[in-house]
Design a protein around this motif. Structure first.
Motif, PDB file in Angstrom:
ATOM      1  N   VAL A  47       0.848  -1.198   0.000  1.00  0.00           N
ATOM      2  CA  VAL A  47       0.000   0.000   0.000  1.00  0.00           C
ATOM      3  C   VAL A  47       0.877   1.238   0.000  1.00  0.00           C
ATOM      4  CG1 VAL A  47      -1.748   1.303   1.271  1.00  0.00           C
ATOM      5  CG2 VAL A  47      -1.845  -1.204   1.222  1.00  0.00           C
ATOM      6  N   LEU A  48       0.592   2.159  -0.917  1.00  0.00           N
ATOM      7  CA  LEU A  48       1.251   3.463  -0.960  1.00  0.00           C
ATOM      8  C   LEU A  48       0.214   4.529  -0.645  1.00  0.00           C
ATOM      9  CD1 LEU A  48       3.715   5.238  -1.541  1.00  0.00           C
ATOM     10  CD2 LEU A  48       3.052   5.224  -3.966  1.00  0.00           C
ATOM     11  N   TRP A  49       0.466   5.271   0.430  1.00  0.00           N
ATOM     12  CA  TRP A  49      -0.414   6.372   0.834  1.00  0.00           C
ATOM     13  C   TRP A  49       0.057   7.652   0.168  1.00  0.00           C
ATOM     14  CZ3 TRP A  49      -4.452   5.010   3.954  1.00  0.00           C
ATOM     15  CH2 TRP A  49      -4.336   3.775   4.614  1.00  0.00           C
ATOM     16  N   TYR A  50      -0.905   8.449  -0.296  1.00  0.00           N
ATOM     17  CA  TYR A  50      -0.595   9.747  -0.888  1.00  0.00           C
ATOM     18  C   TYR A  50      -1.374  10.827  -0.142  1.00  0.00           C
ATOM     19  CZ  TYR A  50      -0.202  13.614  -4.178  1.00  0.00           C
ATOM     20  OH  TYR A  50       0.049  14.841  -4.736  1.00  0.00           O
ATOM     21  N   LEU A  51      -0.659  11.784   0.452  1.00  0.00           N
ATOM     22  CA  LEU A  51      -1.276  12.880   1.180  1.00  0.00           C
ATOM     23  C   LEU A  51      -1.210  14.144   0.326  1.00  0.00           C
ATOM     24  CD1 LEU A  51       0.132  12.264   4.784  1.00  0.00           C
ATOM     25  CD2 LEU A  51      -1.856  11.239   3.652  1.00  0.00           C
ATOM     26  N   SER A  52      -2.353  14.766   0.134  1.00  0.00           N
ATOM     27  CA  SER A  52      -2.464  15.897  -0.779  1.00  0.00           C
ATOM     28  C   SER A  52      -2.164  17.222  -0.096  1.00  0.00           C
ATOM     29  CB  SER A  52      -3.863  15.933  -1.392  1.00  0.00           C
ATOM     30  OG  SER A  52      -4.103  14.778  -2.162  1.00  0.00           O
TER      31      SER A  52
END
Length: 282
Positions: A47-52
């Motif tokens: 899982v790769l989390w992306y925070l905007s």
């Protein structure tokens, strides 16, 4: 906790979904995007989390980030939460500014009123949403996690990872707010959300955390040299200096001609995903 499916679309040999649930952490409905590559039954994917960044929702990276082909190629689930709580009763900047309040949660747990009730994005990103993904997405392997983000979300990715170093195998960022205790965006947000005690701010400053002994397994940062926010707000040089002082392994790349936009992010997104995928292998 009920997970509502707002939309699903086939894309690049996978499924792009948008989901909503009631958050106990923020006391609001929260929306997030998740791309799951096609996989064999019973398979587990990292899982790769992306925070905007500031003003963004889950939709900005979903529509402009160009991550799906790379995630499908490498077999990586991509999760993009919102940047703040939203809804009736959630306070916003009283002056209507775009750099604070709605869309600008800064990934902190606010302690000051009127923000403390709903603005708990640190706990949402670190605890509640991962627990939800673990329950609702059988393919998600949370023993193999990476995290990345842009601008305010780059700040979030760095600080979340530095506070929980055993959780993430890989960490990267696009144009992160590297030292929020030393820039106008950060000083405005942290003073309002956390109060006047600057010592409490240090848990949300990547440079301060590194100086205090926090470490990452590795770090990749891309920063556009033509970014109008570079000197006053992002302060990439302070992150490079902190990593140098600490002996923190880091690749910090200054990219000539690139600005702060998703034209920049999308250009280097596939490289970041490949970099994460290499570190998230079984």
């Amino acid at each position: 906790m009920t997970l509502e499916i707002l939309s699903t679309n086939r894309s690049h040999g996978g499924t792009q979904g948008v989901y909503r649930h009631r958050s106990d952490t923020t006391g609001t409905a929260m929306t997030f995007a998740m791309f799951v590559p096609d996989h064999e039954a019973g398979a587990k994917l990292p899982v790769l989390w992306y925070l905007s960044g500031l003003t963004c929702t889950h939709a900005n990276v979903m529509e402009k980030g160009e991550y799906r082909a790379a995630c499908a190629e490498h077999g990586v689930i991509f999760v993009a939460p919102d940047t703040s709580p939203r809804g009736e009763g959630v306070p916003d900047d009283p002056d209507g500014a775009w750099d604070f309040g709605l869309g600008a949660g800064f990934y902190v747990d606010a302690t000051e009123e009127p923000w403390a009730r709903h603005y708990r994005m640190r706990s949402y990103v670190e605890d509640e949403l991962p627990s939800l993904i673990l329950r609702e997405c059988p393919a998600a392997d949370l023993a193999r996690q990476g995290i990345t983000g842009h601008s305010m979300g780059g700040h979030g990715a760095l600080t979340v990872a530095l506070r929980t170093p055993d959780r993430f195998r890989s960490v990267s960022a696009f144009a992160p707010i590297a030292a929020p205790t030393q820039c106008p965006w950060g000083e405005k947000a942290l003073s309002a959300y956390l109060g006047a005690d600057r010592e409490a701010w240090s848990a949300y400053d990547a440079c301060a955390l590194i100086d205090a002994g926090a470490r990452l397994p590795d770090l990749l940062v891309d920063q556009g040299e033509a970014d109008i926010f570079l000197g006053e707000q992002l302060k990439t040089e302070l992150l490079a200096e902190a990593c140098g002082r600490a002996g923190q392994k880091a690749t910090i790349r200054m990219q000539p001609g690139y600005d702060h936009s998703y034209f920049f992010i999308s250009t280097f997104m596939a490289e970041h995903i490949a970099w994460h995928a290499e570190r998230l292998k079984d």
